[in-house]
Write a protein that holds these residues in place. Structure first.
Motif, PDB file in Angstrom:
ATOM      1  N   ALA A   1       0.831  -1.205   0.000  1.00  0.00           N
ATOM      2  CA  ALA A   1       0.000   0.000   0.000  1.00  0.00           C
ATOM      3  C   ALA A   1       0.866   1.255   0.000  1.00  0.00           C
ATOM      4  O   ALA A   1       0.566   2.222  -0.721  1.00  0.00           O
ATOM      5  CB  ALA A   1      -0.932  -0.007   1.204  1.00  0.00           C
ATOM      6  N   LEU A   2       1.925   1.260   0.773  1.00  0.00           N
ATOM      7  CA  LEU A   2       2.822   2.415   0.792  1.00  0.00           C
ATOM      8  C   LEU A   2       3.504   2.615  -0.557  1.00  0.00           C
ATOM      9  O   LEU A   2       3.656   3.748  -1.026  1.00  0.00           O
ATOM     10  CB  LEU A   2       3.859   2.272   1.897  1.00  0.00           C
TER      11      LEU A   2
ATOM     12  N   THR B   1      -5.608   4.038  -8.640  1.00  0.00           N
ATOM     13  CA  THR B   1      -5.068   3.063  -9.599  1.00  0.00           C
ATOM     14  C   THR B   1      -3.708   2.563  -9.151  1.00  0.00           C
ATOM     15  O   THR B   1      -3.431   1.363  -9.200  1.00  0.00           O
ATOM     16  CB  THR B   1      -4.962   3.702 -10.991  1.00  0.00           C
ATOM     17  N   ALA B   2      -2.862   3.463  -8.701  1.00  0.00           N
ATOM     18  CA  ALA B   2      -1.533   3.062  -8.229  1.00  0.00           C
ATOM     19  C   ALA B   2      -1.640   2.178  -6.996  1.00  0.00           C
ATOM     20  O   ALA B   2      -0.934   1.164  -6.882  1.00  0.00           O
ATOM     21  CB  ALA B   2      -0.685   4.295  -7.927  1.00  0.00           C
ATOM     22  N   LEU B   3      -2.530   2.527  -6.090  1.00  0.00           N
ATOM     23  CA  LEU B   3      -2.711   1.739  -4.866  1.00  0.00           C
ATOM     24  C   LEU B   3      -3.245   0.348  -5.177  1.00  0.00           C
ATOM     25  O   LEU B   3      -2.711  -0.658  -4.689  1.00  0.00           O
ATOM     26  CB  LEU B   3      -3.654   2.475  -3.916  1.00  0.00           C
ATOM     27  N   ALA B   4      -4.270   0.272  -6.012  1.00  0.00           N
ATOM     28  CA  ALA B   4      -4.848  -1.031  -6.361  1.00  0.00           C
ATOM     29  C   ALA B   4      -3.854  -1.894  -7.140  1.00  0.00           C
ATOM     30  O   ALA B   4      -3.755  -3.102  -6.917  1.00  0.00           O
ATOM     31  CB  ALA B   4      -6.121  -0.830  -7.169  1.00  0.00           C
TER      32      ALA B   4
ATOM     33  N   PHE C   1       8.073  -6.125  -7.303  1.00  0.00           N
ATOM     34  CA  PHE C   1       7.059  -6.407  -8.316  1.00  0.00           C
ATOM     35  C   PHE C   1       5.831  -5.526  -8.101  1.00  0.00           C
ATOM     36  O   PHE C   1       5.185  -5.100  -9.061  1.00  0.00           O
ATOM     37  CB  PHE C   1       6.673  -7.883  -8.295  1.00  0.00           C
ATOM     38  N   SER C   2       5.528  -5.241  -6.853  1.00  0.00           N
ATOM     39  CA  SER C   2       4.426  -4.340  -6.532  1.00  0.00           C
ATOM     40  C   SER C   2       4.690  -2.943  -7.095  1.00  0.00           C
ATOM     41  O   SER C   2       3.800  -2.317  -7.666  1.00  0.00           O
ATOM     42  CB  SER C   2       4.253  -4.287  -5.014  1.00  0.00           C
ATOM     43  N   ALA C   3       5.902  -2.463  -6.939  1.00  0.00           N
ATOM     44  CA  ALA C   3       6.276  -1.151  -7.478  1.00  0.00           C
ATOM     45  C   ALA C   3       6.216  -1.150  -9.000  1.00  0.00           C
ATOM     46  O   ALA C   3       5.761  -0.181  -9.622  1.00  0.00           O
ATOM     47  CB  ALA C   3       7.669  -0.761  -6.998  1.00  0.00           C
ATOM     48  N   LEU C   4       6.668  -2.229  -9.607  1.00  0.00           N
ATOM     49  CA  LEU C   4       6.624  -2.341 -11.064  1.00  0.00           C
ATOM     50  C   LEU C   4       5.183  -2.320 -11.567  1.00  0.00           C
ATOM     51  O   LEU C   4       4.859  -1.609 -12.526  1.00  0.00           O
ATOM     52  CB  LEU C   4       7.325  -3.624 -11.509  1.00  0.00           C
ATOM     53  N   ALA C   5       4.322  -3.084 -10.931  1.00  0.00           N
ATOM     54  CA  ALA C   5       2.911  -3.120 -11.337  1.00  0.00           C
ATOM     55  C   ALA C   5       2.257  -1.751 -11.160  1.00  0.00           C
ATOM     56  O   ALA C   5       1.491  -1.305 -12.013  1.00  0.00           O
ATOM     57  CB  ALA C   5       2.163  -4.177 -10.531  1.00  0.00           C
ATOM     58  N   ALA C   6       2.555  -1.076 -10.070  1.00  0.00           N
ATOM     59  CA  ALA C   6       1.985   0.256  -9.836  1.00  0.00           C
ATOM     60  C   ALA C   6       2.460   1.243 -10.889  1.00  0.00           C
ATOM     61  O   ALA C   6       1.672   2.043 -11.405  1.00  0.00           O
ATOM     62  CB  ALA C   6       2.347   0.747  -8.442  1.00  0.00           C
TER      63      ALA C   6
END
Length: 108
Positions: free
Chosen positions: A9-10, A37-40, A64-69
């Protein structure tokens, strides 16, 4: 998993804020849409990575979370509407040959 979810989330909130503060002229959509959108995307990408890696590599899941965001937030960018840029059109009436009549297909 709770600590990772907070990290996801952060990461999403940071990605949304970076998009809005770094390139505000490219993002004409509302701020809640971009941040949401970035959070989801960060949450979804992080959870998918967590389960694909079986929870063994939390740093990779956060990456990977940062990449997806970043990728999904970039889909909202509209560089063609940025200030000082001309819109890109497919039809150019000033080019030679643009005044010709359209071709008609022959019946088969």
């Amino acid at each position: 998993m709770l600590v990772e979810s907070i990290a996801f989330a952060l990461v999403g909130l940071v990605a949304g804020a970076a998009a809005l503060l770094g390139l505000p002229r490219y993002f004409r959509a509302s701020r809640p849409l971009i941040t949401g959108t970035a959070l989801a995307a960060a949450l979804l990408g992080g959870v998918v990575a967590h389960f694909c890696l079986d929870g063994r590599y939390p740093v990779v899941a956060v990456a990977f979370s940062a990449l997806a965001a970043g990728v999904l937030t970039s889909l909202l960018a509209r560089p063609d509407l940025a200030a000082g840029r001309a819109p890109a059109h497919r039809h150019h009436p000033h080019r030679s040959g643009a005044h010709r009549a359209p071709r008609r297909h022959r019946p088969a």
